[in-house]
Write a protein that holds these residues in place. Structure first.
Motif, PDB file in Angstrom:
ATOM      1  N   HIS A  68       5.348   8.219   6.068  1.00 54.40           N
ATOM      2  CA  HIS A  68       3.922   8.046   5.771  1.00 54.40           C
ATOM      3  C   HIS A  68       3.150   7.528   6.985  1.00 54.40           C
ATOM      4  O   HIS A  68       2.161   6.816   6.828  1.00 54.40           O
ATOM      5  CB  HIS A  68       3.759   7.112   4.573  1.00 54.40           C
ATOM      6  N   ARG A  69       3.594   7.920   8.167  1.00 53.88           N
ATOM      7  CA  ARG A  69       2.924   7.509   9.387  1.00 53.88           C
ATOM      8  C   ARG A  69       1.489   8.040   9.396  1.00 53.88           C
ATOM      9  O   ARG A  69       1.193   9.099   8.837  1.00 53.88           O
ATOM     10  CB  ARG A  69       3.703   7.984  10.612  1.00 53.88           C
ATOM     11  N   ARG A  70       0.634   7.264  10.022  1.00 48.28           N
ATOM     12  CA  ARG A  70      -0.796   7.575   9.991  1.00 48.28           C
ATOM     13  C   ARG A  70      -1.117   8.950  10.590  1.00 48.28           C
ATOM     14  O   ARG A  70      -2.065   9.612  10.176  1.00 48.28           O
ATOM     15  CB  ARG A  70      -1.580   6.489  10.729  1.00 48.28           C
ATOM     16  N   GLU A  71      -0.347   9.383  11.584  1.00 51.84           N
ATOM     17  CA  GLU A  71      -0.646  10.656  12.232  1.00 51.84           C
ATOM     18  C   GLU A  71       0.092  11.822  11.591  1.00 51.84           C
ATOM     19  O   GLU A  71       0.010  12.965  12.055  1.00 51.84           O
ATOM     20  CB  GLU A  71      -0.289  10.593  13.727  1.00 51.84           C
ATOM     21  N   GLY A  72       0.821  11.562  10.491  1.00 52.07           N
ATOM     22  CA  GLY A  72       1.593  12.601   9.838  1.00 52.07           C
ATOM     23  C   GLY A  72       0.837  13.297   8.723  1.00 52.07           C
ATOM     24  O   GLY A  72      -0.386  13.189   8.591  1.00 52.07           O
ATOM     25  N   ASN A  73       1.571  14.032   7.899  1.00 49.54           N
ATOM     26  CA  ASN A  73       0.965  14.813   6.823  1.00 49.54           C
ATOM     27  C   ASN A  73       0.789  14.027   5.518  1.00 49.54           C
ATOM     28  O   ASN A  73       0.109  14.501   4.618  1.00 49.54           O
ATOM     29  CB  ASN A  73       1.822  16.055   6.550  1.00 49.54           C
TER      30      ASN A  73
ATOM     31  N   TRP B 158      -0.166   6.747   4.859  1.00 48.58           N
ATOM     32  CA  TRP B 158      -0.378   5.726   3.841  1.00 48.58           C
ATOM     33  C   TRP B 158      -1.829   5.272   3.856  1.00 48.58           C
ATOM     34  O   TRP B 158      -2.502   5.300   4.879  1.00 48.58           O
ATOM     35  CB  TRP B 158       0.564   4.551   4.034  1.00 48.58           C
ATOM     36  N   LYS B 159      -2.293   4.861   2.680  1.00 48.74           N
ATOM     37  CA  LYS B 159      -3.669   4.405   2.525  1.00 48.74           C
ATOM     38  C   LYS B 159      -3.680   2.890   2.341  1.00 48.74           C
ATOM     39  O   LYS B 159      -2.838   2.338   1.634  1.00 48.74           O
ATOM     40  CB  LYS B 159      -4.329   5.076   1.326  1.00 48.74           C
ATOM     41  N   PRO B 160      -4.636   2.196   2.950  1.00 52.77           N
ATOM     42  CA  PRO B 160      -4.675   0.735   2.829  1.00 52.77           C
ATOM     43  C   PRO B 160      -5.311   0.273   1.521  1.00 52.77           C
ATOM     44  O   PRO B 160      -6.405   0.694   1.167  1.00 52.77           O
ATOM     45  CB  PRO B 160      -5.526   0.318   4.030  1.00 52.77           C
ATOM     46  N   LEU B 161      -4.592  -0.599   0.812  1.00 58.09           N
ATOM     47  CA  LEU B 161      -5.124  -1.248  -0.372  1.00 58.09           C
ATOM     48  C   LEU B 161      -6.140  -2.311   0.026  1.00 58.09           C
ATOM     49  O   LEU B 161      -6.164  -2.765   1.172  1.00 58.09           O
ATOM     50  CB  LEU B 161      -3.992  -1.903  -1.168  1.00 58.09           C
ATOM     51  N   TRP B 162      -6.942  -2.754  -0.946  1.00 55.46           N
ATOM     52  CA  TRP B 162      -7.814  -3.904  -0.722  1.00 55.46           C
ATOM     53  C   TRP B 162      -6.956  -5.074  -0.240  1.00 55.46           C
ATOM     54  O   TRP B 162      -5.904  -5.364  -0.801  1.00 55.46           O
ATOM     55  CB  TRP B 162      -8.540  -4.264  -2.012  1.00 55.46           C
ATOM     56  N   TYR B 163      -7.416  -5.737   0.794  1.00 50.13           N
ATOM     57  CA  TYR B 163      -6.617  -6.769   1.459  1.00 50.13           C
ATOM     58  C   TYR B 163      -6.243  -7.931   0.545  1.00 50.13           C
ATOM     59  O   TYR B 163      -5.250  -8.621   0.775  1.00 50.13           O
ATOM     60  CB  TYR B 163      -7.366  -7.309   2.677  1.00 50.13           C
TER      61      TYR B 163
ATOM     62  N   MET C 278       0.647  10.111  -3.425  1.00 49.14           N
ATOM     63  CA  MET C 278      -0.127   8.870  -3.375  1.00 49.14           C
ATOM     64  C   MET C 278       0.807   7.763  -2.946  1.00 49.14           C
ATOM     65  O   MET C 278       1.826   7.509  -3.578  1.00 49.14           O
ATOM     66  CB  MET C 278      -0.761   8.550  -4.728  1.00 49.14           C
ATOM     67  N   PHE C 279       0.461   7.118  -1.841  1.00 45.69           N
ATOM     68  CA  PHE C 279       1.249   6.000  -1.326  1.00 45.69           C
ATOM     69  C   PHE C 279       0.282   5.059  -0.627  1.00 45.69           C
ATOM     70  O   PHE C 279      -0.318   5.411   0.389  1.00 45.69           O
ATOM     71  CB  PHE C 279       2.323   6.474  -0.353  1.00 45.69           C
ATOM     72  N   SER C 280       0.120   3.855  -1.173  1.00 44.60           N
ATOM     73  CA  SER C 280      -0.832   2.901  -0.608  1.00 44.60           C
ATOM     74  C   SER C 280      -0.196   1.526  -0.518  1.00 44.60           C
ATOM     75  O   SER C 280       0.593   1.129  -1.371  1.00 44.60           O
ATOM     76  CB  SER C 280      -2.097   2.847  -1.464  1.00 44.60           C
ATOM     77  N   THR C 281      -0.540   0.794   0.540  1.00 43.72           N
ATOM     78  CA  THR C 281       0.109  -0.483   0.799  1.00 43.72           C
ATOM     79  C   THR C 281      -0.732  -1.295   1.781  1.00 43.72           C
ATOM     80  O   THR C 281      -1.941  -1.066   1.928  1.00 43.72           O
ATOM     81  CB  THR C 281       1.540  -0.249   1.330  1.00 43.72           C
TER      82      THR C 281
END
Length: 350
Positions: free
Chosen positions: A280-285, A288-293, A216-219
Motif C-alpha cells: 500500500h505504498r503511496r506511489e503504488g496502485n 493507503w489513506k490517512p485516517l483522522w489523526y 480500502m485500507f486506511s491507517t
C-alpha cells in the motif's frame, strides 16, 4: 333532519387528514412497516448514522493474539495468565471496546480476536467469557521472513483478517492499546470509502498476484518517537499497522500471499507491517489513506491525550521507563476496572 354545519366541516377535515397521511405513507421511501418506525419510537440519539450502520453490512473491531509473545526460553503455560502482557492487554481491550462506559461501543459492534491454535484453550475461553468472538486461524509464514524480534514470529497470521469477507469494514487494533473514547465513528471516516485500484503499468509486476478492482485500507503514519506535534504531520509515508481499517478481500489476501513467495520483496524485520507498507505504498496502485489523526496515536504522550486523541499505542503493562506516566496510569486504572467488572459480574451470577 338538519345537520350541524360545524359537524360537516369537522368530518371533512378528518377525511382530508386521513387521505394526506395515507398518501404520504404510500409515496415515502420507507415502507409503513419498515425498521424506521421502531427506531423513531425509541428516540435514539444520532438516528440517521446509527440506523445506517445497523442496516448496513457488518463491521467489527479485531485484534490478534499468538502464543509466541515471550522469550524463546519461556513456554506459554510457564507464565501466569495475569503476567502475560499481550493476553492481559487483549482482555483490557475487550473491556474497553465492549463494556466501558467511557470508551465502549454504542452500536454493539463485535470484537474479534484472531488466535493461533497454540493459544491455550483456557485463554480462549476466558476471552469468550469477556464477550470477545474468538476466531482460530492457521499461521502464515515464509522461509525467508526472519522478524527483528522473537515475539513477532507469528504476526503474519494477522493477514488472515482479510479472509473475513462476511464483514464490510474491520478496524484492527493491536492488543497493546489504551482506548479512552469511543471509536465507532472511525467507520464513517472519509478515508474508509472504497477506492478504485490505480492503473500504473510500471508498478504492476508479473511475479506478483492480481490486484482487486477496488480496495480500502486506511491507517496512520508511524511517528518514530515521542517528540512529535499534535496534530501530527499528515504527510508521513511509512504506515504503522497497529491501528488500521480495511475491507476484507480474498483477492487482496492472495496478493499478500504472493509477496511472501518473493524473497527480498520487502524488509522482513517488521514482517506484516513492511509487507503492508510495500503493498500500500503511496506511489503504488493501492496507496493507503490517512485516517483522522485523533483516532489513534503511536508513540503517544500526555499531550496527545489532552489534545483529544481517542486511543494510544504502547505496551503499558511492561516496565519501559520511556512510556508516558499519565497514560500508563490510565491503562492500569482500566485494567483494575476491567478486573472489578468481571469479578462483580461473575460473583453476581452465582
Amino acid at each position: 333532519m338538519n345537520t350541524n354545519p360545524r359537524t360537516i366541516a369537522l368530518c371533512i377535515a378528518f377525511f382530508l387528514a386521513s387521505a394526506l397521511i395515507t398518501y404520504t405513507l404510500k409515496t415515502s421511501h420507507h415502507p409503513a412497516t419498515g425498521p424506521w418506525l421502531p427506531s423513531l419510537r425509541k428516540h435514539r440519539a444520532h438516528f440517521l448514522p446509527h440506523q445506517h450502520l445497523i442496516s448496513a453490512p457488518k463491521v467489527a473491531y479485531a485484534t490478534f493474539l499468538a502464543a509466541n509473545t515471550h522469550s524463546s526460553s519461556s513456554k506459554e503455560d510457564d507464565i501466569p495468565d495475569d503476567e502475560d502482557g499481550y493476553f492481559v492487554g487483549t482482555r483490557v481491550l475487550a473491556y474497553q471496546l465492549l463494556h466501558s462506559r467511557t470508551a465502549g461501543t454504542n452500536l454493539s459492534i463485535p470484537f474479534l480476536v484472531l488466535c493461533t491454535r497454540d493459544v491455550s484453550k483456557r485463554k480462549r475461553d476466558r476471552l469468550k467469557q469477556d464477550g470477545a468472538t474468538v476466531i482460530l486461524v492457521e499461521k502464515l509464514n515464509a522461509d525467508w521472513v526472519h522478524p527483528g524480534a522473537d515475539r513477532w514470529r507469528d504476526v503474519l497470521a494477522k493477514l488472515r483478517l482479510f479472509q473475513l469477507v462476511e464483514y464490510t469494514k474491520i478496524l484492527f487494533i493491536d492488543a497493546d492499546m489504551l482506548v479512552t473514547k469511543p471509536l465507532d465513528g472511525v467507520f464513517y471516516d472519509e478515508a474508509t470509502l472504497t477506492q478504485a485500484t490505480g492503473t500504473k503499468p510500471e508498478k504492476l509486476l508479473e511475479d506478483e498476484g492480481a490486484l482487486p478492482r477496488t480496495y480500502m485500507f486506511s491507517t496512520h503514519g508511524d511517528l518514530w518517537g515521542y517528540e512529535h506535534p499534535y496534530p501530527p504531520d499528515p504527510n508521513l509515508d511509512y504506515l504503522n499497522c497497529g491501528f488500521f481499517v480495511f475491507t476484507p478481500s480474498k483477492v487482496l489476501f492472495d496478493y499478500y500471499v504472493s509477496l511472501l513467495k518473493l524473497p527480498g520483496r520487502f524488509d522482513p524485520g517488521f514482517p506484516e507491517q513492511n509487507l503492508l507498507n510495500y503493498a500500500h505504498r503511496r506511489e503504488g496502485n493501492m496507496p493507503w489513506k490517512p485516517l483522522w489523526y485523533g483516532w489513534n496515536v503511536n508513540w503517544p504522550t500526555e499531550k496527545d491525550w489532552r489534545g483529544g486523541a481517542h486511543s494510544f499505542h504502547a505496551k503499558y503493562w511492561d516496565g519501559d521507563p520511556s512510556h508516558d506516566p499519565v497514560l500508563k496510569a490510565i491503562w492500569k486504572e482500566q485494567r483494575a476496572e476491567m478486573e472489578g467488572y468481571y469479578r462483580g459480574r461473575e460473583e453476581g451470577s452465582r
